[in-house]
Scaffold this active site. Sequence first.
Site, PDB file in Angstrom:
ATOM      1  N   GLU A 181       0.808  -1.223   0.000  1.00 22.65           N
ATOM      2  CA  GLU A 181       0.000   0.000   0.000  1.00 22.65           C
ATOM      3  C   GLU A 181       0.843   1.276   0.000  1.00 22.65           C
ATOM      4  OE1 GLU A 181      -0.644  -2.587   2.002  1.00 22.65           O
ATOM      5  OE2 GLU A 181      -2.762  -3.132   1.844  1.00 22.65           O
ATOM      6  N   PHE A 223     -11.235  -6.500  14.414  1.00 21.29           N
ATOM      7  CA  PHE A 223     -10.189  -7.007  13.530  1.00 21.29           C
ATOM      8  C   PHE A 223      -9.921  -6.003  12.413  1.00 21.29           C
ATOM      9  CE2 PHE A 223      -9.020  -9.546   9.703  1.00 21.29           C
ATOM     10  CZ  PHE A 223      -7.771  -9.946  10.137  1.00 21.29           C
ATOM     11  N   GLN A 224      -8.661  -5.675  12.215  1.00 22.25           N
ATOM     12  CA  GLN A 224      -8.229  -4.718  11.202  1.00 22.25           C
ATOM     13  C   GLN A 224      -8.912  -3.353  11.338  1.00 22.25           C
ATOM     14  OE1 GLN A 224      -8.255  -6.671   7.303  1.00 22.25           O
ATOM     15  NE2 GLN A 224      -6.214  -7.478   7.730  1.00 22.25           N
ATOM     16  N   LYS A 228     -17.681  -0.516   6.153  1.00 20.37           N
ATOM     17  CA  LYS A 228     -18.161  -1.558   5.253  1.00 20.37           C
ATOM     18  C   LYS A 228     -19.677  -1.499   5.058  1.00 20.37           C
ATOM     19  CE  LYS A 228     -17.886  -6.595   4.622  1.00 20.37           C
ATOM     20  NZ  LYS A 228     -17.393  -6.643   3.248  1.00 20.37           N
ATOM     21  N   MET A 249      24.275   8.771   0.891  1.00 23.31           N
ATOM     22  CA  MET A 249      24.163  10.123   1.430  1.00 23.31           C
ATOM     23  C   MET A 249      24.595  10.167   2.895  1.00 23.31           C
ATOM     24  SD  MET A 249      23.694  13.116   0.502  1.00 23.31           S
ATOM     25  CE  MET A 249      22.592  13.747  -0.745  1.00 23.31           C
TER      26      MET A 249
END
Lengths: 563, 172
Positions: free
Chosen positions: A52, A114-115, A164, A471
């Site tokens: 993601e 959950f999640q 949802k 760097m």
Amino acid sequence: MALNITGRKLFVKALKEEGVDTIFAYPGGMITDIIDELYKTEGIRVILGRHEQALVHEAEGYARATGKTAVVLVTSGPGATNTITGIADAYYDSIPMVIFTGQVPLHLIGNDAFQEVDIVGMTRSITKLGVTVRNREDMGKLMKMAFQVASTGKPGPVLIDIPKDIQVTVGSPDYPKQVDIRGYHPNETVHIGQLKKAYRLLKNAKNPLILAGGGVRISGAQAELLEFATKMNIPVTTTVMGKGVMPEDSPLYIGNCGMHGRYAANKAVTECDVLFSIGTRFNDRITGDLEKFAPKAQIVHVDIASASISRNVVVDVPVTADAKIALERLVEYAEPMKTEKWLSTIAQWESEHPLSMPKSKIGVCPQAICEGINKVFSDANIVTDVGQHQMWASQFIKLKKGQEFITSGGLGTMGFGFPAALGAAVGNPERPVVLVTGDGGFQMNMQEMATAMTEKIPVVICLFNNSNLGMVRQMQQLFYGKRYEITDLAAKDGSYYPDFQKWAEGYGCKALRVTDAADVVTALETARSYKNGPVLLEFIVSPDDLVLPMVKGGTPLSDMILK
Amino acid sequence: MEKMKNRWIALYVENQVGVLAKVSGLFSAKSYNLQTLTVGTTEHEDVSRMTISVKADDVTFEQIKKQLNAMVEVIKVIDLTTIPIHMKEILYATVQGLDSVGKTEAFQIAEVFDRGGSVKICDIGEDAVLFECTLTENKNNELISLLKSQFKKVRIVRGGAVAIEAISRTNR
């Protein structure tokens, strides 16, 4: 009256009405309904990334290459939290984007379901706006608001969190054409009095300088900037985000200023008597020690965000305006100035310390790679990751009109480059895309090779492999007594992982390793002729090559380390 | 370095979930010195009004106002520092461990600070009294320091300032 529809149907309808042709998405439990709706939809390309965070960078590249608002769709919980780095990156570089996150059903919010995460709370300080849709009837209005806010004023990311159950709830099919937001009034005018004051100050200067930032590009004022500077005969320096807003073959363009800016440009900032800055927020990488920034100059600052003005640098003439609107007016006033002496002083500085790298002890000189890119890809959009290669690219790659330089300027996100390059290529297939990246940053999102292969995205990856985090190693070399702690990516016995050639082979990606500067152009030409997907060009580069000039953080721009 | 001063801002904001967090988050994220923040509804149920008191120098204060203005959920920012206003703060102060002399003294203090009911002793116990005050923030500060200097056990509960613009320009 039109029949009511589900939230998921309204979602797709809204995307269509916004003219969205591509979205960057990853599925998950709390957005399966929307994903299912996309299955039934024609005309929206859905790019499935492999992480993601990378999706958001892909969306950034897409937005930068098209100028359009990019769309990301992810699930709740880890899907949402993975986007955070990308969102912060988009926020700092003012990239228009709408991120849609799935969320657990309304009745489970707050239950540690959950999640479930409070993604709106987590991203509050890195979004222009973030809202959870708590009522199906608000969904259309909130989506419209998201696109409106993301793309106007100083653009930026907006996050819409959709539980949802909202996705399947039936409600109004309406998607508004416009939403009136009483607390949001992007600046669409310019105070003429202030602008005239700014112009008079500039006109009476002996050593005037224009400092142009990314805001000039965002407002699409490149042509106006060129016309204004040319009419008035004023030299122009740019920030890293502003690179490309002036064609680099213009005699008035003197290069980037800042931490790794050109000697002549930093000298000009230090010696100018009027600094006309536009579309920059005076980031510390540009100013160095604020107390000693442009010490002889009166400063004009044109910016669309009044909060950017007089925040870092105290300004003599503030002008709150969109860069294009301001420059259109200024072009009308513009009269030629006598700046020949000042220009020849700058040219003198440039000839004293021109940008050039010493010949590398081993491997290919980074300057030679950049010059090869100038030769073979003079029409390409250039994307970079973050690190030494980024600064070399900003120094040595010469942009012509229309070429974009897409880089992570504000946040400095390693891992940005590869996905952003893919997004840029998806957004604008007319232009080749060259990615300049390092072996450190590339490894932070190299799983996207699967995305590039499955979607057949033709990106030329120029991987500067010095087997080090260059760097930071450079800082260790210059400021920490060469104590190279955890910057060497190779094992103790010198073996390096992965073997990028074998790794690319595993994906079926065309790959070449270049170890000699004489082969750079041929390799790039080979890559250019291949149009069927990504090509990996691995350039072996010496870890001892430095990005110079360098201004140590917190010191004045005039204190440049030159060798 | 310019002088740090107490300053007040009134904010009209959308009465929505998360707006308070966003406004207060700005102060912590940018290291602004937030003194008090009160929030309540207005005559419009979808609009809330906040009164914020900050300690800041001129430059920071300008920046705070601009940053607040830039928020989508902020409808209007009013600088209360430069206009005539009415401002009050609720203060409860419990003073404990009092003998009869101390109690008398407490009542006297209440009387001296009172302006038409703005300070009163609203509760009393064997060895304690409870002050209920509706004064300006500054006046409450004075009362608190007096109570602390006179008595050993003082408990303070403050509500934060609430302010509104004056109708007549001379009122303050």
